[in-house]
Design an enzyme around this catalytic site. Structure first.
Site, PDB file in Angstrom:
ATOM      1  N   CYS A   1      -0.405   5.960   9.735  1.00  0.00           N
ATOM      2  CA  CYS A   1       0.148   5.693  10.362  1.00  0.00           C
ATOM      3  C   CYS A   1      -0.107   4.122  11.036  1.00  0.00           C
ATOM      4  O   CYS A   1      -1.027   4.541  12.140  1.00  0.00           O
ATOM      5  CB  CYS A   1       0.987   7.002  10.829  1.00  0.00           C
ATOM      6  SG  CYS A   1       1.717   7.937  10.145  1.00  0.00           S
TER       7      CYS A   1
ATOM      8  N   SER B   1      11.421   6.428  14.554  1.00  0.00           N
ATOM      9  CA  SER B   1      10.476   5.592  15.436  1.00  0.00           C
ATOM     10  C   SER B   1      10.796   5.623  17.037  1.00  0.00           C
ATOM     11  O   SER B   1      11.024   4.585  16.570  1.00  0.00           O
ATOM     12  CB  SER B   1       9.597   4.647  14.475  1.00  0.00           C
ATOM     13  OG  SER B   1       8.656   4.051  15.020  1.00  0.00           O
ATOM     14  N   LEU B   2      10.838   5.837  17.425  1.00  0.00           N
ATOM     15  CA  LEU B   2      11.284   6.397  19.255  1.00  0.00           C
ATOM     16  C   LEU B   2      10.131   5.935  20.033  1.00  0.00           C
ATOM     17  O   LEU B   2      10.359   4.584  20.262  1.00  0.00           O
ATOM     18  CB  LEU B   2      11.033   7.214  19.355  1.00  0.00           C
ATOM     19  CG  LEU B   2      12.242   7.741  21.288  1.00  0.00           C
ATOM     20  CD1 LEU B   2      13.935   6.398  21.035  1.00  0.00           C
ATOM     21  CD2 LEU B   2      12.306   8.888  21.284  1.00  0.00           C
ATOM     22  N   HIS B   3       9.042   6.384  20.669  1.00  0.00           N
ATOM     23  CA  HIS B   3       7.901   5.908  21.000  1.00  0.00           C
ATOM     24  C   HIS B   3       8.177   5.632  22.882  1.00  0.00           C
ATOM     25  O   HIS B   3       7.295   5.543  23.680  1.00  0.00           O
ATOM     26  CB  HIS B   3       7.698   4.436  20.920  1.00  0.00           C
ATOM     27  CG  HIS B   3       6.652   5.166  19.247  1.00  0.00           C
ATOM     28  ND1 HIS B   3       5.608   5.417  18.573  1.00  0.00           N
ATOM     29  CD2 HIS B   3       7.333   4.233  17.741  1.00  0.00           C
ATOM     30  CE1 HIS B   3       6.002   5.584  17.123  1.00  0.00           C
ATOM     31  NE2 HIS B   3       6.660   4.937  16.584  1.00  0.00           N
TER      32      HIS B   3
ATOM     33  N   GLY C   1       6.393  -1.733   5.502  1.00  0.00           N
ATOM     34  CA  GLY C   1       8.142  -2.463   5.358  1.00  0.00           C
ATOM     35  C   GLY C   1       8.818  -1.145   6.210  1.00  0.00           C
ATOM     36  O   GLY C   1       8.730  -0.322   6.608  1.00  0.00           O
ATOM     37  N   GLU C   2      10.457  -2.109   6.791  1.00  0.00           N
ATOM     38  CA  GLU C   2      11.767  -0.797   7.575  1.00  0.00           C
ATOM     39  C   GLU C   2      12.079  -1.040   6.440  1.00  0.00           C
ATOM     40  O   GLU C   2      12.931  -1.444   5.734  1.00  0.00           O
ATOM     41  CB  GLU C   2      11.246  -2.236   8.404  1.00  0.00           C
ATOM     42  CG  GLU C   2      13.739  -1.561   8.925  1.00  0.00           C
ATOM     43  CD  GLU C   2      13.466   0.310   9.630  1.00  0.00           C
ATOM     44  OE1 GLU C   2      14.263   0.835   8.763  1.00  0.00           O
ATOM     45  OE2 GLU C   2      12.439   0.039  10.051  1.00  0.00           O
TER      46      GLU C   2
ATOM     47  N   CYS D   1       3.987   8.883   1.097  1.00  0.00           N
ATOM     48  CA  CYS D   1       4.114   7.846   1.779  1.00  0.00           C
ATOM     49  C   CYS D   1       4.502   6.038   1.146  1.00  0.00           C
ATOM     50  O   CYS D   1       3.086   5.576   0.655  1.00  0.00           O
ATOM     51  CB  CYS D   1       3.055   7.767   2.869  1.00  0.00           C
ATOM     52  SG  CYS D   1       3.674   6.221   4.625  1.00  0.00           S
TER      53      CYS D   1
ATOM     54  N   SER E   1      12.568   6.924   7.301  1.00  0.00           N
ATOM     55  CA  SER E   1      12.246   6.456   8.389  1.00  0.00           C
ATOM     56  C   SER E   1      12.450   5.440   9.201  1.00  0.00           C
ATOM     57  O   SER E   1      12.239   4.389   8.243  1.00  0.00           O
ATOM     58  CB  SER E   1      10.141   6.699   8.472  1.00  0.00           C
ATOM     59  OG  SER E   1      10.183   6.621   9.748  1.00  0.00           O
TER      60      SER E   1
ATOM     61  N   CYS F   1       6.624  -4.782  15.936  1.00  0.00           N
ATOM     62  CA  CYS F   1       6.210  -3.562  16.827  1.00  0.00           C
ATOM     63  C   CYS F   1       5.014  -4.068  17.010  1.00  0.00           C
ATOM     64  O   CYS F   1       4.325  -4.189  16.265  1.00  0.00           O
ATOM     65  CB  CYS F   1       6.563  -1.733  15.975  1.00  0.00           C
ATOM     66  SG  CYS F   1       7.791  -1.627  15.381  1.00  0.00           S
TER      67      CYS F   1
ATOM     68  N   CYS G   1       1.765  -1.929  14.815  1.00  0.00           N
ATOM     69  CA  CYS G   1       1.692  -1.993  14.328  1.00  0.00           C
ATOM     70  C   CYS G   1       1.443  -2.950  13.468  1.00  0.00           C
ATOM     71  O   CYS G   1       1.139  -3.447  13.505  1.00  0.00           O
ATOM     72  CB  CYS G   1       3.075  -0.980  13.242  1.00  0.00           C
ATOM     73  SG  CYS G   1       2.988  -1.044  11.578  1.00  0.00           S
TER      74      CYS G   1
ATOM     75  N   ASN H   1      -3.411   5.472  15.445  1.00  0.00           N
ATOM     76  CA  ASN H   1      -4.388   5.430  15.233  1.00  0.00           C
ATOM     77  C   ASN H   1      -4.296   3.644  14.939  1.00  0.00           C
ATOM     78  O   ASN H   1      -4.034   2.599  15.500  1.00  0.00           O
ATOM     79  CB  ASN H   1      -4.190   5.240  13.712  1.00  0.00           C
ATOM     80  CG  ASN H   1      -3.675   6.673  12.730  1.00  0.00           C
ATOM     81  OD1 ASN H   1      -4.774   7.110  12.988  1.00  0.00           O
ATOM     82  ND2 ASN H   1      -2.620   7.096  12.311  1.00  0.00           N
TER      83      ASN H   1
ATOM     84  N   GLU I   1       0.951  -1.075   0.028  1.00  0.00           N
ATOM     85  CA  GLU I   1       0.407  -0.493   0.064  1.00  0.00           C
ATOM     86  C   GLU I   1       1.272   1.283  -0.519  1.00  0.00           C
ATOM     87  O   GLU I   1       1.877   0.796   0.544  1.00  0.00           O
ATOM     88  CB  GLU I   1      -0.824   0.069   1.394  1.00  0.00           C
ATOM     89  CG  GLU I   1      -2.332  -0.619   1.221  1.00  0.00           C
ATOM     90  CD  GLU I   1      -3.289  -1.168   2.732  1.00  0.00           C
ATOM     91  OE1 GLU I   1      -4.314  -1.513   2.097  1.00  0.00           O
ATOM     92  OE2 GLU I   1      -2.879  -1.012   4.036  1.00  0.00           O
TER      93      GLU I   1
ATOM     94  N   CYS J   1       6.340  -6.864   6.526  1.00  0.00           N
ATOM     95  CA  CYS J   1       7.216  -6.481   7.274  1.00  0.00           C
ATOM     96  C   CYS J   1       8.656  -7.146   8.253  1.00  0.00           C
ATOM     97  O   CYS J   1       7.819  -7.409   8.470  1.00  0.00           O
ATOM     98  CB  CYS J   1       7.143  -5.007   8.380  1.00  0.00           C
ATOM     99  SG  CYS J   1       8.144  -3.917   9.311  1.00  0.00           S
TER     100      CYS J   1
END
Length: 344
Positions: free
Chosen positions: A335, A216-218, A161-162, A103, A193, A114, A117, A292, A90, A110
């Site tokens: 996201c 991407s920390l969080h 994906g990463e 995006c 990212s 995470c 996600c 989301n 996508e 992936c």
């Protein structure tokens, strides 16, 4: 047959020499493939019909196609992109008053796990090829012109994906997107990212692509981040910070920390203090991303008070912070929601 877009310019030159053609034919074909994003060898009109037939006998072009297009009430467009082997990814077009952002995805599924996600719940099937990444950008550029009467302005590698796990192809795709003989976009308008793979962050700095970097920390609390992003126990925050400092020293580009705040998980004062301490170690800014939901009930968007507390304390500490509003949530285009899911 092999996709002709897997050949470099030098390989194209060698190929045309084997056909008894002049090397300049390679540049003509390269321009059709990467600048004009042409998907038919037979439409390369500055080549003779005989030459086009000879090329078509050995090579093909495998473009991506839009299998399903969904439009959000906020203007966001999500593309279900079908690849030549039938697999799906996508990509999303995000419009604002001043820009349109693509995006794009870098993997089918992936490589990481995470917890928050939806994409992470898909098995990683394979990496995307260079042309498949470039095709997504060209496709969304066309949509931007069609629906919003302006060309694409920005690209973020924040789709499925990463990117660092498909490093070679992502980097080559960026070169194709930014080179004058390609799509000619500015690298300053591209953000890669990553969830944080120190070795690859340093490699990206050394490759000097002049792109921006987002992490991407969080959570800046090690144990908590490892719960949110289990793979990260292999990449300690100290190692990631060393790589980020290396990035800044090599590129001079400020790092963006992407950060979701979840109710009861990372919405306390200790979480904010840890984030401030981490940010102070390298020139950076924070994007607070409105979460989301993906339907599991474990991760819920924090309340407004917790979000405002983050903003207030970060700003008091002299750290630039932005609240990134959710876009396309009604079509699962926001996201963390990309999982080849359709919304009726």
């Amino acid at each position: 047959m092999k996709d002709i877009r897997t050949l470099s310019l030098d390989q194209l030159k060698d190929y045309f020499l084997t056909l008894g053609e002049k090397p300049f034919r390679a540049k003509q074909v390269y321009d059709w493939l990467w600048s004009k994003n042409l998907h038919s060898i037979d439409e390369m009109t500055n080549l003779s019909k005989q030459l086009r037939d000879r090329i078509s006998a050995e090579y093909t072009i495998n473009p991506v196609s839009v299998d399903l297009l969904q439009k959000s009430k906020d203007g966001t467009i999500k593309n279900g992109v079908k690849l030549h082997d039938g697999l799906m990814v996508e990509s999303v077009l995000i419009p604002t008053e001043t820009r349109t952002t693509a995006c794009v995805s870098s993997q089918v599924g992936c490589s990481l796990n995470c917890e928050f996600c939806a994409t992470a719940r898909l098995k990683r099937m394979r990496n995307l090829e260079v042309a498949e990444i470039v095709d997504q950008v060209a496709l969304i550029d066309s949509q931007s012109k069609m629906y919003f009467d302006r060309p694409l302005t920005n690209i973020v590698f924040m789709g499925m994906g990463e990117p660092m796990m498909n490093y070679k192809n992502v980097v080559e795709a960026i070169r194709k997107i930014t080179q004058p003989e390609g799509l000619g976009m500015s690298p300053r308008r591209i953000t890669v990212s990553t969830s944080g793979i120190p070795k690859m962050i340093k490699m990206l700095a050394d490759d000097d692509l002049r792109v921006k970097l987002a992490l991407s920390l969080h959570s800046a609390i090690e144990s908590k981040r490892n719960e949110i992003m289990p793979f990260s126990d292999k990449f300690p925050l100290t190692d990631i910070m060393e790589a980020l400092q290396y990035w800044y020293k090599k590129t001079g580009n400020v790092i963006t920390f992407e950060y979701c705040v979840w109710k009861g998980i990372n919405d306390g004062d200790e979480d904010i203090k840890a984030l401030i301490k981490y940010c102070k170690q390298v020139p950076s800014k924070v994007n607070l991303i409105q979460y989301n939901p993906i339907g599991d009930g474990k991760y819920d968007q924090c309340n407004k008070q917790a979000e405002e507390n983050y903003v207030r304390q970060l700003e008091n500490a002299g750290i630039t912070v932005m609240i990134r509003k959710s876009r396309g949530g009604d079509i699962d285009a926001a996201c963390g929601q990309l999982a080849n899911k359709t919304t009726d």
